[in-house]
Design a protein around this motif. Structure first.
Motif, PDB file in Angstrom:
ATOM      1  N   MET A 157       8.223  -4.427 -11.926  1.00 56.02           N
ATOM      2  CA  MET A 157       6.979  -3.958 -12.501  1.00 56.02           C
ATOM      3  C   MET A 157       5.821  -4.849 -12.069  1.00 56.02           C
ATOM      4  N   GLU A 158       6.068  -6.148 -12.096  1.00 47.63           N
ATOM      5  CA  GLU A 158       5.029  -7.115 -11.737  1.00 47.63           C
ATOM      6  C   GLU A 158       4.614  -6.971 -10.268  1.00 47.63           C
ATOM      7  N   SER A 159       5.556  -6.795  -9.354  1.00 48.09           N
ATOM      8  CA  SER A 159       5.212  -6.701  -7.934  1.00 48.09           C
ATOM      9  C   SER A 159       4.463  -5.395  -7.643  1.00 48.09           C
ATOM     10  N   GLY A 160       4.778  -4.325  -8.341  1.00 43.21           N
ATOM     11  CA  GLY A 160       4.067  -3.063  -8.154  1.00 43.21           C
ATOM     12  C   GLY A 160       2.611  -3.180  -8.547  1.00 43.21           C
ATOM     13  N   LEU A 161       2.326  -3.902  -9.632  1.00 39.67           N
ATOM     14  CA  LEU A 161       0.949  -4.087 -10.079  1.00 39.67           C
ATOM     15  C   LEU A 161       0.187  -5.006  -9.128  1.00 39.67           C
ATOM     16  N   SER A 162       0.832  -6.046  -8.646  1.00 39.57           N
ATOM     17  CA  SER A 162       0.149  -6.950  -7.724  1.00 39.57           C
ATOM     18  C   SER A 162      -0.117  -6.259  -6.391  1.00 39.57           C
ATOM     19  N   ASP A 163       0.772  -5.367  -5.953  1.00 40.26           N
ATOM     20  CA  ASP A 163       0.514  -4.600  -4.739  1.00 40.26           C
ATOM     21  C   ASP A 163      -0.679  -3.662  -4.929  1.00 40.26           C
ATOM     22  N   LEU A 164      -0.798  -3.118  -6.106  1.00 39.74           N
ATOM     23  CA  LEU A 164      -1.904  -2.210  -6.406  1.00 39.74           C
ATOM     24  C   LEU A 164      -3.246  -2.943  -6.421  1.00 39.74           C
ATOM     25  N   LEU A 165      -3.257  -4.178  -6.855  1.00 40.68           N
ATOM     26  CA  LEU A 165      -4.496  -4.950  -6.973  1.00 40.68           C
ATOM     27  C   LEU A 165      -4.809  -5.790  -5.745  1.00 40.68           C
ATOM     28  N   SER A 166      -3.945  -5.838  -4.768  1.00 44.54           N
ATOM     29  CA  SER A 166      -4.210  -6.633  -3.569  1.00 44.54           C
ATOM     30  C   SER A 166      -5.033  -5.807  -2.584  1.00 44.54           C
ATOM     31  N   VAL A 167      -5.848  -6.495  -1.816  1.00 42.20           N
ATOM     32  CA  VAL A 167      -6.720  -5.855  -0.840  1.00 42.20           C
ATOM     33  C   VAL A 167      -6.365  -6.395   0.537  1.00 42.20           C
ATOM     34  N   SER A 168      -6.184  -5.504   1.477  1.00 41.57           N
ATOM     35  CA  SER A 168      -5.901  -5.879   2.852  1.00 41.57           C
ATOM     36  C   SER A 168      -7.017  -5.323   3.732  1.00 41.57           C
ATOM     37  N   ILE A 169      -7.633  -6.185   4.501  1.00 39.94           N
ATOM     38  CA  ILE A 169      -8.770  -5.780   5.331  1.00 39.94           C
ATOM     39  C   ILE A 169      -8.403  -5.948   6.788  1.00 39.94           C
ATOM     40  N   ASP A 170      -8.566  -4.869   7.558  1.00 35.52           N
ATOM     41  CA  ASP A 170      -8.371  -4.931   9.000  1.00 35.52           C
ATOM     42  C   ASP A 170      -9.731  -5.219   9.621  1.00 35.52           C
ATOM     43  N   PHE A 171      -9.976  -6.469  10.003  1.00 37.38           N
ATOM     44  CA  PHE A 171     -11.296  -6.867  10.491  1.00 37.38           C
ATOM     45  C   PHE A 171     -11.611  -6.254  11.850  1.00 37.38           C
ATOM     46  N   GLY A 172     -10.627  -5.721  12.523  1.00 41.11           N
ATOM     47  CA  GLY A 172     -10.880  -5.058  13.796  1.00 41.11           C
ATOM     48  C   GLY A 172     -11.596  -3.731  13.643  1.00 41.11           C
ATOM     49  N   THR A 173     -11.411  -3.084  12.480  1.00 45.09           N
ATOM     50  CA  THR A 173     -12.040  -1.777  12.267  1.00 45.09           C
ATOM     51  C   THR A 173     -12.880  -1.711  10.995  1.00 45.09           C
ATOM     52  N   SER A 174     -12.975  -2.782  10.243  1.00 39.91           N
ATOM     53  CA  SER A 174     -13.689  -2.739   8.964  1.00 39.91           C
ATOM     54  C   SER A 174     -15.178  -2.484   9.127  1.00 39.91           C
ATOM     55  N   HIS A 175     -15.748  -2.876  10.264  1.00 44.75           N
ATOM     56  CA  HIS A 175     -17.183  -2.660  10.478  1.00 44.75           C
ATOM     57  C   HIS A 175     -17.521  -1.185  10.682  1.00 44.75           C
ATOM     58  N   LEU A 176     -16.524  -0.342  10.860  1.00 49.94           N
ATOM     59  CA  LEU A 176     -16.753   1.085  11.073  1.00 49.94           C
ATOM     60  C   LEU A 176     -16.760   1.889   9.777  1.00 49.94           C
ATOM     61  N   PHE A 177     -16.444   1.276   8.655  1.00 47.01           N
ATOM     62  CA  PHE A 177     -16.338   2.018   7.403  1.00 47.01           C
ATOM     63  C   PHE A 177     -17.660   2.639   6.975  1.00 47.01           C
ATOM     64  N   PHE A 178     -18.714   1.826   6.839  1.00 48.99           N
ATOM     65  CA  PHE A 178     -19.985   2.351   6.341  1.00 48.99           C
ATOM     66  C   PHE A 178     -20.670   3.291   7.327  1.00 48.99           C
ATOM     67  N   PRO A 179     -20.671   3.010   8.641  1.00 49.20           N
ATOM     68  CA  PRO A 179     -21.249   4.015   9.552  1.00 49.20           C
ATOM     69  C   PRO A 179     -20.528   5.361   9.477  1.00 49.20           C
ATOM     70  N   THR A 180     -19.211   5.326   9.331  1.00 49.25           N
ATOM     71  CA  THR A 180     -18.460   6.580   9.200  1.00 49.25           C
ATOM     72  C   THR A 180     -18.812   7.280   7.898  1.00 49.25           C
TER      73      THR A 180
END
Length: 147
Positions: free
Chosen positions: A1-24
């Motif tokens: 239960m604990e690992s499922g909640l921590s996976d839900l609250l974790s953020v993973s950012i792909d810096f190779g494509t993150s700059h394309l989010f707002f223009p898209t």
């Protein structure tokens, strides 16, 4: 239960494509707004033209060729000269400043209907004040690189 909640609250950012989010995101918002404008404004207007209730605004009207072609020439010259002058003073914003002053002056003269002394003074003051203020705010205050 604990690992499922921590996976839900974790953020993973792909810096190779993150700059394309707002223009898209903005592109999709603009596309949806464009479709809404076409559906709510253009389609009814064209239907009214087809029924003969309205006329196309560009047909049958005289054109101010001097202002139209003068505006096009000034805009092309503005962007070309901004690069040329900007290359003489790199990373200072002087290209923007030194080219914007005559551009604003000439555009104002092009659209000025009555050439009185008062109007020419106002055009001249505006041509110096507006680009200078924009240059001070952008280049000096916010340190944005201008051409």
């Amino acid at each position: 239960m604990e690992s499922g909640l921590s996976d839900l609250l974790s953020v993973s950012i792909d810096f190779g494509t993150s700059h394309l989010f707002f223009p898209t995101l903005i592109t999709w918002i603009m596309a949806v707004l464009f479709v809404l404008v076409v559906v709510t404004q253009v389609v009814p207007f064209l239907a009214a033209v087809r029924r003969g209730e309205r006329a196309l605004p560009i047909l049958g009207e005289s054109m101010d060729s001097l202002r139209f072609f003068g505006t096009l020439a000034l805009i092309v010259a503005y962007f070309h000269l901004m690069t040329v002058v900007g290359d003489m003073f790199p990373y200072t914003g002087y290209g923007f400043l030194f080219v914007s002053i005559p551009f604003v002056f000439l555009m104002s003269l092009l659209y000025l209907h009555e050439w009185t002394r008062k109007a020419l003074v106002i055009v001249t003051l505006t041509a110096f004040a507006a680009p200078s203020l924009a240059w001070l705010i952008l280049a000096k205050l916010f340190q944005i690189t201008l051409p």
